[in-house]
Design an enzyme around this catalytic site. Structure first.
Site, PDB file in Angstrom:
ATOM      1  N   MET A  90       1.543 -15.578  22.701  1.00  0.00           N
ATOM      2  CA  MET A  90       2.547 -14.330  22.644  1.00  0.00           C
ATOM      3  C   MET A  90       1.943 -13.022  22.988  1.00  0.00           C
ATOM      4  SD  MET A  90       5.163 -14.778  19.282  1.00  0.00           S
ATOM      5  CE  MET A  90       6.689 -15.634  19.252  1.00  0.00           C
ATOM      6  N   ASP A 124       1.071  -7.891  18.743  1.00  0.00           N
ATOM      7  CA  ASP A 124       0.962  -7.725  20.043  1.00  0.00           C
ATOM      8  C   ASP A 124      -0.359  -6.874  20.467  1.00  0.00           C
ATOM      9  OD1 ASP A 124       4.460  -7.560  21.098  1.00  0.00           O
ATOM     10  OD2 ASP A 124       3.418  -9.177  20.637  1.00  0.00           O
ATOM     11  N   ALA A 161       0.874  -1.178  -0.058  1.00  0.00           N
ATOM     12  CA  ALA A 161       0.076   0.039  -0.017  1.00  0.00           C
ATOM     13  C   ALA A 161       0.915   1.158   0.004  1.00  0.00           C
ATOM     14  CB  ALA A 161      -0.953  -0.042   1.109  1.00  0.00           C
ATOM     15  N   ASP A 215      -0.169  -3.932  21.030  1.00  0.00           N
ATOM     16  CA  ASP A 215       0.420  -3.262  22.633  1.00  0.00           C
ATOM     17  C   ASP A 215       0.147  -1.586  22.388  1.00  0.00           C
ATOM     18  OD1 ASP A 215       3.910  -4.124  22.546  1.00  0.00           O
ATOM     19  OD2 ASP A 215       2.247  -3.416  20.993  1.00  0.00           O
ATOM     20  N   THR A 255       2.535  -4.973  14.531  1.00  0.00           N
ATOM     21  CA  THR A 255       2.983  -5.996  15.557  1.00  0.00           C
ATOM     22  C   THR A 255       1.621  -6.854  15.874  1.00  0.00           C
ATOM     23  OG1 THR A 255       3.765  -6.323  17.829  1.00  0.00           O
ATOM     24  CG2 THR A 255       2.564  -4.304  17.161  1.00  0.00           C
ATOM     25  N   ARG A 302      16.224  -6.543  14.459  1.00  0.00           N
ATOM     26  CA  ARG A 302      16.310  -5.389  15.440  1.00  0.00           C
ATOM     27  C   ARG A 302      17.764  -4.780  15.025  1.00  0.00           C
ATOM     28  NH1 ARG A 302      12.917  -9.304  17.638  1.00  0.00           N
ATOM     29  NH2 ARG A 302      11.039  -8.309  18.509  1.00  0.00           N
ATOM     30  N   GLY A 325       9.350  -0.737  19.469  1.00  0.00           N
ATOM     31  CA  GLY A 325      10.881  -0.495  19.275  1.00  0.00           C
ATOM     32  C   GLY A 325      11.298   0.313  18.031  1.00  0.00           C
ATOM     33  N   GLN A 357       2.223 -17.979  15.754  1.00  0.00           N
ATOM     34  CA  GLN A 357       1.262 -16.699  15.625  1.00  0.00           C
ATOM     35  C   GLN A 357       2.076 -15.601  14.888  1.00  0.00           C
ATOM     36  OE1 GLN A 357       0.250 -16.256  20.247  1.00  0.00           O
ATOM     37  NE2 GLN A 357       1.820 -17.646  20.014  1.00  0.00           N
ATOM     38  N   ARG A 358       3.182 -15.761  14.343  1.00  0.00           N
ATOM     39  CA  ARG A 358       3.826 -14.678  13.535  1.00  0.00           C
ATOM     40  C   ARG A 358       3.782 -14.949  12.126  1.00  0.00           C
ATOM     41  NH1 ARG A 358       8.238 -12.688  16.948  1.00  0.00           N
ATOM     42  NH2 ARG A 358       9.327 -12.233  15.158  1.00  0.00           N
ATOM     43  N   GLU A 375       2.346 -14.893  27.401  1.00  0.00           N
ATOM     44  CA  GLU A 375       3.814 -15.036  27.936  1.00  0.00           C
ATOM     45  C   GLU A 375       4.193 -14.249  29.052  1.00  0.00           C
ATOM     46  OE1 GLU A 375       6.269 -14.628  24.445  1.00  0.00           O
ATOM     47  OE2 GLU A 375       5.387 -13.105  23.989  1.00  0.00           O
TER      48      GLU A 375
HETATM   49  O1  F6P Z   1       6.685  -8.317  19.487  1.00  0.00           O
HETATM   50  C1  F6P Z   1       6.121  -9.504  18.757  1.00  0.00           C
HETATM   51  C2  F6P Z   1       6.716 -10.803  19.420  1.00  0.00           C
HETATM   52  O2  F6P Z   1       6.307 -11.849  18.790  1.00  0.00           O
HETATM   53  C3  F6P Z   1       6.225 -10.772  20.821  1.00  0.00           C
HETATM   54  O3  F6P Z   1       4.794 -11.268  21.085  1.00  0.00           O
HETATM   55  C4  F6P Z   1       7.395 -11.849  21.407  1.00  0.00           C
HETATM   56  O4  F6P Z   1       7.453 -11.895  22.885  1.00  0.00           O
HETATM   57  C5  F6P Z   1       8.586 -11.494  20.831  1.00  0.00           C
HETATM   58  O5  F6P Z   1       8.076 -10.858  19.284  1.00  0.00           O
HETATM   59  C6  F6P Z   1       9.665 -12.539  20.316  1.00  0.00           C
HETATM   60  O6  F6P Z   1      10.716 -11.791  19.756  1.00  0.00           O
HETATM   61  P1  F6P Z   1      11.724 -12.453  18.870  1.00  0.00           P
HETATM   62  O7  F6P Z   1      10.940 -13.016  17.409  1.00  0.00           O
HETATM   63  O8  F6P Z   1      12.780 -11.558  18.808  1.00  0.00           O
HETATM   64  O9  F6P Z   1      11.968 -13.845  19.438  1.00  0.00           O
END
Ligand code: F6P
Length: 349
Positions: A175, A133, A22, A135, A131, A78, A110, A282-283, A228
């Site tokens: 997560m 989360d 997009a 959050d 994300t 990161r 982050g 979940q990712r 978690e």
């Molecule tokens: O922020 C997304 C997330 O999946 C969190 O839910 C989880 O705690 C964290 O990333 C895991 O981080 P990494 O992928 O660096 O292990």
């Protein structure tokens, strides 16, 4: 602006590809060119041997066949160095070298910290909340949350079936880092008996009581959805509990796992209890319609804001409408849980 950049940073989320698509398509329609930076802020620092490993000029075809794919084709990582000012200044110098006049940063808190650092140095940025989360308090939903939620729901449904067959209790870890939103929404949607979240104190004794209560009520299975981050809001004296029971004497209280929590619950309740960690399932996955639509709306909005020389904000959605929030405010986490949904989980269990 005539040229913008885009990157994905932090934990990946389903819908990030739809967001990049997009951003690119809206920019091209507004006669802006787009540079796609790889591996988050690392790409902007241009530390790879080959420049093509750091960035690529995006075309309409670059984002074909992407809207339905999980992950991020620009990759993510990161970038700890980016916390330091010399690296932030180097990034701005590189962006200007490429003629990139504004940067769309897709990620979580982050990522927003990195974007805010560029803003404080006077560089135009837009944050897009990508994300799982959910959050970030300023927006009702983050890109990837709905897909992660539906993945978790599918897994919990399967675990409910086998728990019913064996008449067991199950503790299922989802997560969310320090946010309980995935857990709360999964628990309500799956009719779980219990949800354990970072925002609320809990004890293993209470969980054992809940299991005993369920058995007494004739339940064939009890589902406990465990965020978690909730490990940090545990209030039990686990060492004292494990000392009382020989079967728990090997448990390391410093790094308590959900399997160990299940063993403690089983010992205290006298009822078979098993643990499952959903982890990185979940990712991944193809983003849901909700995430594709949210990604498309926010990605296009980010591009048009930069076109109009509006920056220093994060885009989001509130009451169904597109909103912006100063990036330094957008980093704030939710902090509190949704009390209405928590009460409903308890009322309906
Ligand atoms: O922020 C997304 C997330 O999946 C969190 O839910 C989880 O705690 C964290 O990333 C895991 O981080 P990494 O992928 O660096 O292990």
């Amino acid at each position: 602006m005539k040229r913008i950049g885009v990157l994905t940073s932090g934990g990946d989320a389903p819908g990030m590809n739809a967001t990049i698509r997009a951003v690119v398509r809206a920019a091209l329609k507004n006669e802006m060119s787009v540079v796609g930076f790889k591996r988050g802020y690392n790409g902007v620092l241009m530390t790879s041997k080959e420049q093509t490993d750091d960035f690529t000029m995006m075309t309409s075809r670059s984002v074909s066949d992407k809207i339905h794919r999980g992950g991020t084709f620009l990759m993510t990582a990161r970038c700890l160095e980016f916390k330091e000012r010399p690296y932030q200044e180097k990034a701005i110098s590189n962006l200007k070298l490429l003629g990139v006049e504004g940067l769309v940063c897709i990620g979580g808190d982050g990522t927003f910290h990195g974007a805010n650092a560029l803003k404080q140095l006077g560089y135009p940025v837009i944050g897009v909340p990508g994300t799982i989360d959910n959050d970030l308090a300023y927006t009702e939903s983050t890109i990837g949350f709905d897909t992660a939620l539906n993945t978790a729901i599918e897994c919990v449904n399967k675990i409910r079936e086998t728990s019913d067959s064996h008449e067991r209790a199950s503790i299922i870890t989802v997560m969310g880092r320090n946010c309980g939103d995935i857990a709360i929404h999964t628990a309500l949607a799956c009719g779980a008996e219990v949800v354990i979240i970072p925002e609320k104190p809990w004890t293993v004794e209470e969980l054992a009581d809940q299991v005993r209560w369920g058995v007494m009520k004739g339940k064939r299975s009890m589902i406990m959805v465990f965020a978690e981050g909730a490990i940090h809001s545990l209030k039990s004296d686990v060492a004292a509990i494990c000392k009382k029971h020989d079967s728990l004497s090997d448990i390391s209280v410093d790094h308590l796992t959900s399997s160990q929590i299940a063993r403690i619950i089983e010992t205290l309740s006298g009822h078979e209890t098993r643990a499952t960690v959903l982890g990185y399932t979940q990712r991944g996955g193809s983003p849901t319609a909700a995430d594709r639509i949210l990604a498309s709306r926010l990605g296009a909005y980010a591009s048009t804001l930069l076109r109009d020389d509006i920056s220093g904000v994060a885009v989001g959605v509130r009451g169904g409408s597109l909103i912006t929030e100063p990036i330094e405010e957008a980093m704030n986490g939710r902090g509190t849980a949704n009390e209405e949904l928590l009460a409903l989980i308890d009322e309906l269990s």
